[in-house]
Design an enzyme around this catalytic site. Structure first.
Site, short mmCIF file in Angstrom:
data_model
loop_
_atom_site.label_atom_id
_atom_site.label_comp_id
_atom_site.label_asym_id
_atom_site.label_seq_id
_atom_site.Cartn_x
_atom_site.Cartn_y
_atom_site.Cartn_z
N GLY A 1 -1.44 -1.76 6.48
CA GLY A 1 -1.33 -2.96 7.03
C GLY A 1 -2.62 -4.11 7.00
N THR B 1 0.68 -1.22 0.05
CA THR B 1 0.07 0.02 -0.03
C THR B 1 0.99 1.38 -0.13
OG1 THR B 1 -1.84 -0.94 0.95
CG2 THR B 1 -1.60 1.35 1.44
N1 ASP Z 1 -4.13 -2.26 3.82
C1 ASP Z 1 -4.11 -2.76 2.61
C2 ASP Z 1 -5.39 -3.89 2.65
O1 ASP Z 1 -5.67 -4.57 3.39
C3 ASP Z 1 -2.85 -3.47 2.56
C4 ASP Z 1 -1.57 -3.00 3.01
O2 ASP Z 1 -1.47 -2.04 3.50
O3 ASP Z 1 -0.56 -3.64 2.88
O4 ASP Z 1 -5.71 -3.93 1.51
#
Ligand code: ASP
Length: 326
Positions: free
Chosen positions: A245, A193
């Site tokens: 996250g 992300t």
């Molecule tokens: N939060 C993002 C999701 O769950 C993934 C990430 O931040 O790595 O899609």
């Protein structure tokens, strides 16, 4: 003139270990973060809006294959890419979001167009792409999102180490499941992300977040990223927040909004509110990751509860600060 204008960005959090990081890759991450911060900084220095600064920073992060958004997005369980993005203007509380799109090169620009040109806040899948086409955006071939590094990560996440061994030849022993030094994010702790938050010279805040989601996610799964209040939030009265996250936990904690709410209702500082969400509330439900946030006074905080988070910030007129590990 407000001299506290500032932009902060992140490129994902997770098990990013110094010991697994290739020194060249580390330099590439720092250089990319610095370049993208410089682009945001020049918009703010020229009197541009926080909304313009975060849109541009996230567009550049999407175009950079090092990060899990746009080109370089992770693979779904079906071997496809489904992208999510959201943006919010703290001065008006207007927001735009899209999710589960497969053919939009820069989801953040379409989310921004939703904010500006639609009565709605969020579009999904085919409807989001139809909106984008009607607004003059071009569709790209889904192959545009394919990168070999993410493909390998996906194969690992599916437990097909055999295939990776074929690629890596002698570098891994039979059956070994550890990531290679070229994969600083452990695919078993698969976060990514990108996001940006900014305060402009007029005192306005904005936040933007974009992602490919989590590696090997089920088709149709949507995480926190495009949900206003979970992965993205901005209000001039409090702060702008972008998260990264384990999305399911950030959704359940309404993480981004909780930072703003704690400032408004408990009267605590940005740093205290953000630390409470990342270090106390999220861990209670095994929520792993971090966030970046800026308040109306230009305070910046970048807390995370994982080994690392690609991150950085820059104020107008000074050099950027970038970091990866704890
Ligand atoms: N939060 C993002 C999701 O769950 C993934 C990430 O931040 O790595 O899609």
């Amino acid at each position: 003139m407000n001299q506290t204008a500032v932009i902060a960005i992140h490129g994902g959090a997770g098990t990013i270990l110094r010991t697994l990081m290739d020194p060249d890759a580390e330099q590439r991450y720092h250089a990319s973060l610095r370049d993208i911060l410089a682009a945001g900084q020049s918009i703010l220095a020229g009197g541009g809006s926080a909304l313009d600064a975060v849109s541009e920073a996230v567009r550049l992060l999407e175009d950079n294959p090092l990060f899990n958004a746009g080109r370089g997005a992770v693979f779904t369980a079906d071997g496809t890419h489904e992208l999510d993005a959201a943006i919010m203007d703290g001065s008006t509380l207007e927001a735009g979001a899209i999710c589960c799109v497969t053919r939009l090169r820069n989801p953040i620009l379409v989310a921004r167009r939703v904010l500006e040109a639609s009565d709605h806040v969020m579009f999904t899948g085919a409807g989001a792409q139809a909106f984008a086409v009607a607004q003059g955006f071009e569709l790209v071939d889904p192959a545009y999102f394919h990168t070999d590094a993410r493909h390998k990560q996906w194969l690992l996440a599916r437990g097909e180490q055999r295939v990776m061994l074929d690629h890596d030849g002698a570098t891994l022993a039979d059956g070994e499941t550890e990531p290679t030094p070229h994969e600083p994010i452990d695919p078993n702790k698969k976060f990514g992300t990108v996001g940006a938050v900014a305060l402009d010279q007029r005192g306005h805040l904005a936040a933007a977040t974009s992602t490919g989601g989590v590696t090997n996610k089920q088709a149709g799964r949507v995480g926190d990223t495009p949900l206003i209040g979970a992965g993205c939030y901005a209000d001039d009265a409090t702060c702008a927040v972008s998260t990264t996250g384990s999305g399911e936990m950030f959704m359940r904690m309404v993480a981004a909004y909780d930072v703003a709410a704690q400032m408004a209702y408990r009267g605590v500082s940005l740093e205290e509110a953000a630390a409470d969400v990342v270090m106390k509330r999220l861990p209670r439900i095994n929520g792993r990751g971090g966030l970046i946030a800026v308040d109306a006074r230009g305070n910046v905080t970048l807390p995370f509860n994982t080994d690392g988070m690609y991150r950085g910030f820059v104020r107008v007129g000074v050099a950027p600060v970038t970091a990866i590990y704890r």
